[in-house]
Design a protein around this motif. Sequence first.
Motif, PDB file in Angstrom:
ATOM      1  N   LEU A   1     -18.188  -1.630   1.522  1.00  0.00           N
ATOM      2  CA  LEU A   1     -17.522  -2.887   1.189  1.00  0.00           C
ATOM      3  C   LEU A   1     -16.397  -3.224   2.157  1.00  0.00           C
ATOM      4  O   LEU A   1     -15.909  -4.361   2.148  1.00  0.00           O
ATOM      5  CB  LEU A   1     -16.950  -2.815  -0.228  1.00  0.00           C
ATOM      6  CG  LEU A   1     -17.956  -2.597  -1.356  1.00  0.00           C
ATOM      7  CD1 LEU A   1     -17.230  -2.469  -2.692  1.00  0.00           C
ATOM      8  CD2 LEU A   1     -18.965  -3.733  -1.410  1.00  0.00           C
ATOM      9  N   THR A   2     -15.973  -2.272   2.964  1.00  0.00           N
ATOM     10  CA  THR A   2     -14.751  -2.459   3.760  1.00  0.00           C
ATOM     11  C   THR A   2     -14.988  -2.369   5.262  1.00  0.00           C
ATOM     12  O   THR A   2     -14.024  -2.343   6.025  1.00  0.00           O
ATOM     13  CB  THR A   2     -13.706  -1.405   3.374  1.00  0.00           C
ATOM     14  OG1 THR A   2     -14.257  -0.090   3.583  1.00  0.00           O
ATOM     15  CG2 THR A   2     -13.288  -1.569   1.932  1.00  0.00           C
ATOM     16  N   ARG A   3     -16.236  -2.329   5.722  1.00  0.00           N
ATOM     17  CA  ARG A   3     -16.489  -2.277   7.159  1.00  0.00           C
ATOM     18  C   ARG A   3     -15.780  -3.449   7.854  1.00  0.00           C
ATOM     19  O   ARG A   3     -15.914  -4.598   7.442  1.00  0.00           O
ATOM     20  CB  ARG A   3     -17.991  -2.343   7.436  1.00  0.00           C
ATOM     21  CG  ARG A   3     -18.342  -2.449   8.917  1.00  0.00           C
ATOM     22  CD  ARG A   3     -19.851  -2.438   9.156  1.00  0.00           C
ATOM     23  NE  ARG A   3     -20.163  -3.131  10.389  1.00  0.00           N
ATOM     24  CZ  ARG A   3     -20.034  -2.592  11.605  1.00  0.00           C
ATOM     25  NH1 ARG A   3     -19.598  -1.352  11.724  1.00  0.00           N
ATOM     26  NH2 ARG A   3     -20.341  -3.295  12.676  1.00  0.00           N
ATOM     27  N   GLY A   4     -15.041  -3.164   8.909  1.00  0.00           N
ATOM     28  CA  GLY A   4     -14.290  -4.186   9.633  1.00  0.00           C
ATOM     29  C   GLY A   4     -12.853  -4.328   9.162  1.00  0.00           C
ATOM     30  O   GLY A   4     -12.100  -5.112   9.734  1.00  0.00           O
ATOM     31  N   ALA A   5     -12.467  -3.579   8.145  1.00  0.00           N
ATOM     32  CA  ALA A   5     -11.080  -3.648   7.667  1.00  0.00           C
ATOM     33  C   ALA A   5     -10.156  -2.918   8.642  1.00  0.00           C
ATOM     34  O   ALA A   5     -10.523  -1.905   9.238  1.00  0.00           O
ATOM     35  CB  ALA A   5     -10.958  -3.025   6.282  1.00  0.00           C
ATOM     36  N   THR A   6      -8.952  -3.453   8.808  1.00  0.00           N
ATOM     37  CA  THR A   6      -7.925  -2.779   9.593  1.00  0.00           C
ATOM     38  C   THR A   6      -7.013  -2.021   8.642  1.00  0.00           C
ATOM     39  O   THR A   6      -6.553  -2.566   7.634  1.00  0.00           O
ATOM     40  CB  THR A   6      -7.104  -3.796  10.410  1.00  0.00           C
ATOM     41  OG1 THR A   6      -6.775  -4.927   9.589  1.00  0.00           O
ATOM     42  CG2 THR A   6      -7.882  -4.272  11.627  1.00  0.00           C
ATOM     43  N   ILE A   7      -6.744  -0.761   8.971  1.00  0.00           N
ATOM     44  CA  ILE A   7      -5.925   0.108   8.136  1.00  0.00           C
ATOM     45  C   ILE A   7      -4.691   0.509   8.931  1.00  0.00           C
ATOM     46  O   ILE A   7      -4.786   0.866  10.112  1.00  0.00           O
ATOM     47  CB  ILE A   7      -6.693   1.381   7.723  1.00  0.00           C
ATOM     48  CG1 ILE A   7      -8.099   1.036   7.224  1.00  0.00           C
ATOM     49  CG2 ILE A   7      -5.914   2.168   6.686  1.00  0.00           C
ATOM     50  CD1 ILE A   7      -8.137   0.143   6.010  1.00  0.00           C
ATOM     51  N   ALA A   8      -3.526   0.443   8.295  1.00  0.00           N
ATOM     52  CA  ALA A   8      -2.270   0.819   8.944  1.00  0.00           C
ATOM     53  C   ALA A   8      -1.653   2.008   8.226  1.00  0.00           C
ATOM     54  O   ALA A   8      -1.377   1.952   7.022  1.00  0.00           O
ATOM     55  CB  ALA A   8      -1.304  -0.352   8.940  1.00  0.00           C
ATOM     56  N   ASP A   9      -1.450   3.101   8.979  1.00  0.00           N
ATOM     57  CA  ASP A   9      -0.728   4.264   8.466  1.00  0.00           C
ATOM     58  C   ASP A   9       0.706   4.158   8.964  1.00  0.00           C
ATOM     59  O   ASP A   9       0.996   4.397  10.131  1.00  0.00           O
ATOM     60  CB  ASP A   9      -1.390   5.544   8.971  1.00  0.00           C
ATOM     61  CG  ASP A   9      -0.631   6.800   8.573  1.00  0.00           C
ATOM     62  OD1 ASP A   9       0.269   6.704   7.705  1.00  0.00           O
ATOM     63  OD2 ASP A   9      -0.920   7.860   9.145  1.00  0.00           O
ATOM     64  N   ARG A  10       1.609   3.801   8.063  1.00  0.00           N
ATOM     65  CA  ARG A  10       3.021   3.637   8.431  1.00  0.00           C
ATOM     66  C   ARG A  10       3.836   4.894   8.140  1.00  0.00           C
ATOM     67  O   ARG A  10       4.964   5.018   8.599  1.00  0.00           O
ATOM     68  CB  ARG A  10       3.621   2.449   7.686  1.00  0.00           C
ATOM     69  CG  ARG A  10       2.918   1.121   7.975  1.00  0.00           C
ATOM     70  CD  ARG A  10       3.591  -0.009   7.224  1.00  0.00           C
ATOM     71  NE  ARG A  10       2.944  -1.292   7.449  1.00  0.00           N
ATOM     72  CZ  ARG A  10       1.962  -1.776   6.689  1.00  0.00           C
ATOM     73  NH1 ARG A  10       1.516  -1.071   5.657  1.00  0.00           N
ATOM     74  NH2 ARG A  10       1.427  -2.962   6.962  1.00  0.00           N
ATOM     75  N   ALA A  11       3.271   5.806   7.367  1.00  0.00           N
ATOM     76  CA  ALA A  11       4.014   6.982   6.931  1.00  0.00           C
ATOM     77  C   ALA A  11       3.623   8.249   7.678  1.00  0.00           C
ATOM     78  O   ALA A  11       4.122   9.330   7.364  1.00  0.00           O
ATOM     79  CB  ALA A  11       3.805   7.189   5.427  1.00  0.00           C
ATOM     80  N   GLY A  12       2.717   8.149   8.638  1.00  0.00           N
ATOM     81  CA  GLY A  12       2.315   9.315   9.408  1.00  0.00           C
ATOM     82  C   GLY A  12       1.387  10.250   8.668  1.00  0.00           C
ATOM     83  O   GLY A  12       1.286  11.433   9.010  1.00  0.00           O
ATOM     84  N   MET A  13       0.663   9.758   7.663  1.00  0.00           N
ATOM     85  CA  MET A  13      -0.218  10.622   6.873  1.00  0.00           C
ATOM     86  C   MET A  13      -1.375  11.180   7.692  1.00  0.00           C
ATOM     87  O   MET A  13      -1.898  12.251   7.377  1.00  0.00           O
ATOM     88  CB  MET A  13      -0.745   9.845   5.660  1.00  0.00           C
ATOM     89  CG  MET A  13       0.317   9.472   4.645  1.00  0.00           C
ATOM     90  SD  MET A  13      -0.390   8.597   3.232  1.00  0.00           S
ATOM     91  CE  MET A  13       1.090   8.334   2.249  1.00  0.00           C
ATOM     92  N   TRP A  14      -1.800  10.430   8.709  1.00  0.00           N
ATOM     93  CA  TRP A  14      -2.903  10.908   9.542  1.00  0.00           C
ATOM     94  C   TRP A  14      -2.436  11.937  10.567  1.00  0.00           C
ATOM     95  O   TRP A  14      -3.263  12.562  11.231  1.00  0.00           O
ATOM     96  CB  TRP A  14      -3.564   9.739  10.274  1.00  0.00           C
ATOM     97  CG  TRP A  14      -4.313   8.799   9.397  1.00  0.00           C
ATOM     98  CD1 TRP A  14      -4.889   9.070   8.197  1.00  0.00           C
ATOM     99  CD2 TRP A  14      -4.576   7.418   9.662  1.00  0.00           C
ATOM    100  NE1 TRP A  14      -5.505   7.940   7.699  1.00  0.00           N
ATOM    101  CE2 TRP A  14      -5.331   6.917   8.576  1.00  0.00           C
ATOM    102  CE3 TRP A  14      -4.270   6.551  10.717  1.00  0.00           C
ATOM    103  CZ2 TRP A  14      -5.773   5.594   8.515  1.00  0.00           C
ATOM    104  CZ3 TRP A  14      -4.707   5.235  10.658  1.00  0.00           C
ATOM    105  CH2 TRP A  14      -5.448   4.755   9.559  1.00  0.00           C
ATOM    106  N   GLY A  15      -1.141  12.078  10.754  1.00  0.00           N
ATOM    107  CA  GLY A  15      -0.631  12.987  11.764  1.00  0.00           C
ATOM    108  C   GLY A  15      -0.851  12.499  13.177  1.00  0.00           C
ATOM    109  O   GLY A  15      -0.873  13.296  14.120  1.00  0.00           O
TER     110      GLY A  15
END
Length: 355
Positions: free
Chosen positions: A296-310
């Motif tokens: 359902l979300t293909r093409g969505a932009t995701i922002a990690d502002r808290a550094g969760m992805w490292g």
Amino acid sequence: MRQRIILDVDTGVDDSLALLYLLASPDAEIMGIASTAGNVPAAQVAINNLAWLELARAPEIEVALGAAEPLEIPLRTTEDTHGPHGVGYAELPAPTRRISQRSAARMWVDLARRHPGELLGLCTGPLTNLALALREEPELPRLLRRLVIMGGAFDHPGNTTPTNEWNIHVDPEAAKVVFDAFSAAPPDRRPLICALDITETIEMRPAHLIRLAERAGSHPIETVSPIDPPTARSAASNPIIRYLTDAVRFYFDFHHGYDLGYLAHMHDPFAAAVALDPALARTRPATVDVELTGTLTRGATIADRAGMWGRPPNADIVVGTDPVRFFDRMIARIGDHARTVYPGEPIGEPVGRRR
């Protein structure tokens, strides 16, 4: 000092205003224009770019043809939003200028290599051409002075699917290539992202068109409204105002048809203004990525502002601005340019609406 710019557009009503804004800005020098398939096919985008350059009596600027299709999926265009040729109800004169012999991706690479550390990239369409250029020259994130992108939606609904902004939706693979590549950019050269969260607050209304005509010294001063029939055409004496009115009125009608009000979201000229003057925007760093596999979300932009992805930030997202200040500047620049290049020239035979 004039800022040297590579402009990558899928022209487009609001792209048209972005192009005119840059042409009217004394602090901008467009080095080349890449024509991206998006709002309309790439060949029509190139014609639109050439036509606006001639109409604005711009100096010779290279207009390069971009890829006909996204990297991995079929092209989807949006004539319902921007009109059959991408410029709303406007019927621009056929240009006499010619398209460049080199591709848009080749132009990106050649210009960046020739002017290392000097060029500002501005993308207001899908990122296909830039992704192709990165395949040829992976050092582009370090060769460019900075990149500004109109695209994405973070804490805001999409305008194409519930999660997707149009430019990213057209070519999500290209967007991911670009965001991944620019993770290598120095912190002071991170891309500036103008997403729907901010650009949908940039609401152009009929009163702005009135102010633009007044600033340009164009007559008669026209007021567009939802009751104007599709066959109506501006009778403005200034050609830039005339064609802009016809283009923007289509965009007003589109937004009105979706119960958004008789207005138009001016995503792309805002991005152009921020490119020239980042002080117009408040930003927040984030690590941006693009979803490619979600059902359902293909093409969505995701922002990690808290550094969760490292992972370190690879973008600065615009989170605030002053729309009044932006429109004052846009009206002044485009209006003054229109008055300068068409000082009191008479109109030919107007068609349709009289005021």
